[in-house]
Scaffold this active site. Structure first.
Site, PDB file in Angstrom:
ATOM      1  N   LYS A   1       0.924  -1.236   0.010  1.00 49.71           N
ATOM      2  CA  LYS A   1      -0.121   0.101   0.139  1.00 49.71           C
ATOM      3  C   LYS A   1       0.923   1.092   0.008  1.00 49.71           C
ATOM      4  CE  LYS A   1      -1.737   1.601   4.013  1.00 49.71           C
ATOM      5  NZ  LYS A   1      -1.470   2.771   4.342  1.00 49.71           N
ATOM      6  N   ASN A   2       2.077   1.329   0.761  1.00 43.46           N
ATOM      7  CA  ASN A   2       2.829   2.565   0.856  1.00 43.46           C
ATOM      8  C   ASN A   2       3.939   2.609  -0.115  1.00 43.46           C
ATOM      9  OD1 ASN A   2       1.049   2.932   3.321  1.00 43.46           O
ATOM     10  ND2 ASN A   2       2.776   2.444   4.683  1.00 43.46           N
TER      11      ASN A   2
ATOM     12  N   ARG B   1      -3.888  10.220   4.173  1.00 39.46           N
ATOM     13  CA  ARG B   1      -2.305  11.067   4.336  1.00 39.46           C
ATOM     14  C   ARG B   1      -1.859  11.058   3.148  1.00 39.46           C
ATOM     15  NH1 ARG B   1       0.481  13.940   7.909  1.00 39.46           N
ATOM     16  NH2 ARG B   1       2.526  13.617   7.555  1.00 39.46           N
TER      17      ARG B   1
ATOM     18  N   CYS C   1      -4.940   7.934   9.145  1.00 41.17           N
ATOM     19  CA  CYS C   1      -5.352   7.478  10.619  1.00 41.17           C
ATOM     20  C   CYS C   1      -4.880   8.253  11.548  1.00 41.17           C
ATOM     21  CB  CYS C   1      -4.240   6.106  10.745  1.00 41.17           C
ATOM     22  SG  CYS C   1      -4.836   4.734   9.967  1.00 41.17           S
TER      23      CYS C   1
ATOM     24  N   ARG D   1       0.990  14.236  13.118  1.00 40.63           N
ATOM     25  CA  ARG D   1       1.013  14.078  11.766  1.00 40.63           C
ATOM     26  C   ARG D   1       1.103  15.652  10.933  1.00 40.63           C
ATOM     27  NH1 ARG D   1      -1.588   8.996   9.382  1.00 40.63           N
ATOM     28  NH2 ARG D   1       0.597   8.629   8.636  1.00 40.63           N
ATOM     29  N   PRO D   2       2.158  16.096  11.460  1.00 42.43           N
ATOM     30  CA  PRO D   2       2.443  17.482  10.695  1.00 42.43           C
ATOM     31  C   PRO D   2       3.095  17.425   9.355  1.00 42.43           C
ATOM     32  CG  PRO D   2       4.057  17.025  12.212  1.00 42.43           C
ATOM     33  CD  PRO D   2       3.258  16.215  12.657  1.00 42.43           C
TER      34      PRO D   2
ATOM     35  N   ASP E   1       5.263  19.910   8.126  1.00 44.17           N
ATOM     36  CA  ASP E   1       6.055  21.108   8.167  1.00 44.17           C
ATOM     37  C   ASP E   1       7.441  20.648   7.428  1.00 44.17           C
ATOM     38  OD1 ASP E   1       6.532  18.990  10.442  1.00 44.17           O
ATOM     39  OD2 ASP E   1       8.206  20.374  10.944  1.00 44.17           O
ATOM     40  N   LEU E   2       7.956  19.385   7.443  1.00 46.62           N
ATOM     41  CA  LEU E   2       9.042  18.739   6.753  1.00 46.62           C
ATOM     42  C   LEU E   2       8.925  18.775   5.245  1.00 46.62           C
ATOM     43  CD1 LEU E   2      10.525  16.092   9.065  1.00 46.62           C
ATOM     44  CD2 LEU E   2      10.983  18.289   9.211  1.00 46.62           C
TER      45      LEU E   2
ATOM     46  N   ASP F   1       4.113   0.319  11.971  1.00 47.25           N
ATOM     47  CA  ASP F   1       3.057  -0.341  11.497  1.00 47.25           C
ATOM     48  C   ASP F   1       2.713  -1.717  11.664  1.00 47.25           C
ATOM     49  OD1 ASP F   1       3.174   1.442   8.310  1.00 47.25           O
ATOM     50  OD2 ASP F   1       2.832   2.165  10.382  1.00 47.25           O
TER      51      ASP F   1
ATOM     52  N   ARG G   1      -9.007   0.161   4.619  1.00 42.84           N
ATOM     53  CA  ARG G   1      -7.979   1.139   3.935  1.00 42.84           C
ATOM     54  C   ARG G   1      -6.800   0.578   3.595  1.00 42.84           C
ATOM     55  NH1 ARG G   1      -6.929   6.036   7.465  1.00 42.84           N
ATOM     56  NH2 ARG G   1      -5.660   6.131   5.548  1.00 42.84           N
TER      57      ARG G   1
HETATM   58  C1  EPZ Z   1       4.286   6.779   6.267  1.00 45.23           C
HETATM   59  O1  EPZ Z   1       3.528   7.902   6.998  1.00 45.23           O
HETATM   60  C2  EPZ Z   1       3.181   5.711   6.029  1.00 45.23           C
HETATM   61  N1  EPZ Z   1       2.028   6.122   5.386  1.00 45.23           N
HETATM   62  C3  EPZ Z   1       2.706   5.264   7.547  1.00 45.23           C
HETATM   63  O2  EPZ Z   1       2.009   4.101   7.310  1.00 45.23           O
HETATM   64  C4  EPZ Z   1       3.970   4.976   8.444  1.00 45.23           C
HETATM   65  O3  EPZ Z   1       3.492   4.578   9.673  1.00 45.23           O
HETATM   66  C5  EPZ Z   1       4.849   6.210   8.475  1.00 45.23           C
HETATM   67  O4  EPZ Z   1       5.255   6.349   7.244  1.00 45.23           O
HETATM   68  C6  EPZ Z   1       6.298   5.554   9.132  1.00 45.23           C
HETATM   69  O5  EPZ Z   1       6.855   4.502   8.529  1.00 45.23           O
HETATM   70  C7  EPZ Z   1       2.271   6.129   4.013  1.00 45.23           C
HETATM   71  O6  EPZ Z   1       3.381   5.698   3.499  1.00 45.23           O
HETATM   72  C8  EPZ Z   1       0.993   6.603   3.345  1.00 45.23           C
HETATM   73  P1  EPZ Z   1       6.516  10.025   8.560  1.00 45.23           P
HETATM   74  P2  EPZ Z   1       4.193   9.103   7.183  1.00 45.23           P
HETATM   75  O7  EPZ Z   1       6.384  11.393   7.677  1.00 45.23           O
HETATM   76  O8  EPZ Z   1       4.823   9.699   5.867  1.00 45.23           O
HETATM   77  C9  EPZ Z   1       6.861  13.110  11.822  1.00 45.23           C
HETATM   78  C10 EPZ Z   1       0.021   2.607   7.732  1.00 45.23           C
HETATM   79  O9  EPZ Z   1      -0.580   2.083   8.624  1.00 45.23           O
HETATM   80  N2  EPZ Z   1       6.959  14.376  10.869  1.00 45.23           N
HETATM   81  O10 EPZ Z   1       7.505   9.119   8.148  1.00 45.23           O
HETATM   82  O11 EPZ Z   1       2.941  10.213   7.540  1.00 45.23           O
HETATM   83  C11 EPZ Z   1       5.539  12.459  12.108  1.00 45.23           C
HETATM   84  O12 EPZ Z   1       4.902  13.245  12.981  1.00 45.23           O
HETATM   85  C12 EPZ Z   1       0.517   4.171   7.976  1.00 45.23           C
HETATM   86  O13 EPZ Z   1       0.350   2.018   6.651  1.00 45.23           O
HETATM   87  C13 EPZ Z   1       6.888  15.550  11.197  1.00 45.23           C
HETATM   88  O14 EPZ Z   1       7.322  15.973  12.157  1.00 45.23           O
HETATM   89  O15 EPZ Z   1       5.057   9.166   8.207  1.00 45.23           O
HETATM   90  C14 EPZ Z   1       5.874  11.122  12.855  1.00 45.23           C
HETATM   91  O16 EPZ Z   1       6.290  11.276  14.075  1.00 45.23           O
HETATM   92  C15 EPZ Z   1       0.239   4.586   9.194  1.00 45.23           C
HETATM   93  N3  EPZ Z   1       6.947  16.427  10.043  1.00 45.23           N
HETATM   94  C16 EPZ Z   1       7.098  10.959  12.044  1.00 45.23           C
HETATM   95  O17 EPZ Z   1       7.995  11.987  11.434  1.00 45.23           O
HETATM   96  C17 EPZ Z   1       6.609  16.199   8.993  1.00 45.23           C
HETATM   97  O18 EPZ Z   1       6.457  17.263   8.232  1.00 45.23           O
HETATM   98  C18 EPZ Z   1       7.178   9.975  11.011  1.00 45.23           C
HETATM   99  O19 EPZ Z   1       6.121  10.417  10.096  1.00 45.23           O
HETATM  100  C19 EPZ Z   1       6.483  14.927   8.784  1.00 45.23           C
HETATM  101  C20 EPZ Z   1       6.737  13.918   9.551  1.00 45.23           C
END
Ligand code: EPZ
Length: 418
Positions: free
Chosen positions: A22-23, A92, A116, A121-122, A124-125, A305, A397
């Site tokens: 999915k991801n 997302r 979810c 889930r900001p 900002d990055l 996950d 989902r």
């Molecule tokens: C991806 O979400 C996956 N979703 C998530 O899978 C997965 O849990 C996550 O990566 C971590 O591996 C998809 O790929 C569609 P992150 P993502 O940005 O991109 C912080 C599932 O169940 N962060 O790596 O949203 C954030 O708050 C889903 O399949 C910032 O601070 O995850 C978190 O603490 C759930 N600022 C950490 O980074 C930002 O701009 C990791 O988030 C972005 C993220």
């Protein structure tokens, strides 16, 4: 609304074919907007996140044709840069479209993305990275508005190895002028798969998986046919189901190296795991021993996950475990539901303290998110007695044909509409 009715206690035996990840499929669908030639994605899972992502693409003017488990996307007539807010709130991965839409139109508008409910889930990055490529961004009334005259390559250092931010910046940088270097990039296998797809349509991306991704801007892209990597989280979910219920399950079409952290933990629990080519066979016919600690980390650490599913397993092992969720602030919403099934589990901040009990008791529980919902199903399968899992749209989902695959393994589970 739909629910699962589960009669627990059956051991699981047989093989399960793993869907495409999915991801991986979701960012690849976003990437299809970058090119005017057709892109065919194979073995796509029948899950609502993919269906909603395809709906967004059609709102942008792309054409999508489903054929069995394949989807062909034609973005040659794409003419809209605004991602519909109702759909953006659904998932997302809508945010990944920022990078590809801004690359195509030099304009993009999106409401804050949904997904979810597992934390703040900001984004900002994502936005900081796009600004480094020359994008002007304003945030107003819950919308993110992006504009640029042109995109140019730059060096970007991510504060944390965000999967989505890495992917969004990759998409925006593919046709930028010059070279982009993303440092402290996410290392997940899905990042490498996106790199492979982008190079398949004519981009020049390298370094994915190493923590530093390099994108040399190109002018033109073309079409391709692409088979995404298997879903390591689906595979892990079925292996944990086998560990909890007992029996012998063979996950087929999976890259074991992508879930080596889980395999290591399950072996520590006492599971017998054999690996043969693209098959992982898990055998267990006794009560497992607890693992002392599980800490979720960015790849290649233990995947967040699989945290909920592994916590459900720990609940019925002998001994105590501490599960620490380091990535998301509120990814323990399933815990009160497991308590209804007899789990002895206490959450303090980002830690879940588990004391193993002999068995779960069947109960009526509610899914609050995708992976927490899957964990409740696994608990119901291993429980004594009957369980109902409500609001299974969360599970739909990310898991295609979930109850069919489980029934093929001997589980007593049916989907009913309430
Ligand atoms: C991806 O979400 C996956 N979703 C998530 O899978 C997965 O849990 C996550 O990566 C971590 O591996 C998809 O790929 C569609 P992150 P993502 O940005 O991109 C912080 C599932 O169940 N962060 O790596 O949203 C954030 O708050 C889903 O399949 C910032 O601070 O995850 C978190 O603490 C759930 N600022 C950490 O980074 C930002 O701009 C990791 O988030 C972005 C993220």
């Amino acid at each position: 609304m739909e629910k699962y009715i589960i009669n627990g206690g059956n051991k699981l035996y047989g093989s399960v074919k793993i869907q495409a990840a999915k991801n991986s499929v979701l960012p690849i669908l976003a990437a299809a907007v970058l090119t005017d030639e057709k892109v065919k994605i194979l073995n796509v899972p029948q899950i609502s996140d993919v269906k909603n992502m395809v709906k967004i693409l059609t709102c942008l003017g792309c054409k999508a044709v489903y054929e069995n488990n394949n989807i062909t996307i034609d973005s040659s007539s794409a003419d809209c840069y605004e991602i519909p807010s109702a759909l953006a709130h659904e998932l997302r991965s809508s945010v990944f479209l920022l990078g590809s839409v801004i690359s195509r139109f030099h304009m993009a508008k999106i409401a804050y993305p949904g997904g979810c409910d597992i934390g703040l889930r900001p984004v900002d990055l994502h936005l900081t990275g796009l600004k480094r490529l020359g994008v002007n961004i304003t945030e107003k009334n819950g919308y993110i508005l992006c504009k640029c005259d042109k995109l140019f390559g730059n060096e970007i250092m991510l504060d944390c190895p965000s999967v989505g931010a890495t992917e969004n910046i990759m998409l925006a940088a593919v046709k930028a002028e010059g070279t982009t270097v993303i440092k402290n990039a996410a290392r997940e296998p899905e990042i490498e798969d996106l790199q492979k797809f982008l190079n398949c349509i004519g981009a020049k991306v390298s370094g994915a998986g190493s923590g530093t991704v390099i994108i040399e801007g190109v002018q033109t892209l073309h079409g391709c046919e692409f088979l995404p990597i298997p879903d390591r989280i689906e595979a892990g979910t079925f292996l944990i189901a086998a560990a909890m219920c007992g029996g012998e399950v063979r996950a087929e079409g999976v890259y074991h190296e992508n879930i080596s952290s889980l395999i290591h933990k399950l072996r520590e629990n006492g599971c017998k795991i054999h690996i043969k080519d693209d098959k992982i066979i898990l055998e267990n016919n006794r009560r497992l021993a607890s693992v002392k600690t599980i800490e979720t980390q960015p790849y290649p650490g233990f995947p967040t996950d699989l945290q909920a599913q592994m916590t459900a397993l720990c609940c019925i092992c002998s001994g105590q475990s501490i599960i620490t969720e380091n990535l998301f602030e509120t990814r323990f919403k399933y815990v009160p539901e497991l308590r209804k099934m007899g789990a002895d589990i206490t959450v303090i901040d980002r830690n879940a303290f588990v004391r193993g009990v002999e068995k779960f008791k069947g109960a009526n529980v509610i899914a609050h998110d995708l992976r927490g919902g899957a964990a409740l199903v696994l608990a119901g399968l291993a429980a004594d007695g009957r369980s109902e899992v409500m609001d299974i749209s969360h599970i739909d989902r990310g898991y295609g044909s979930f109850e069919y695959k489980l029934r093929n393994l001997g589980a007593d589970i049916v989907r009913v509409t309430v």
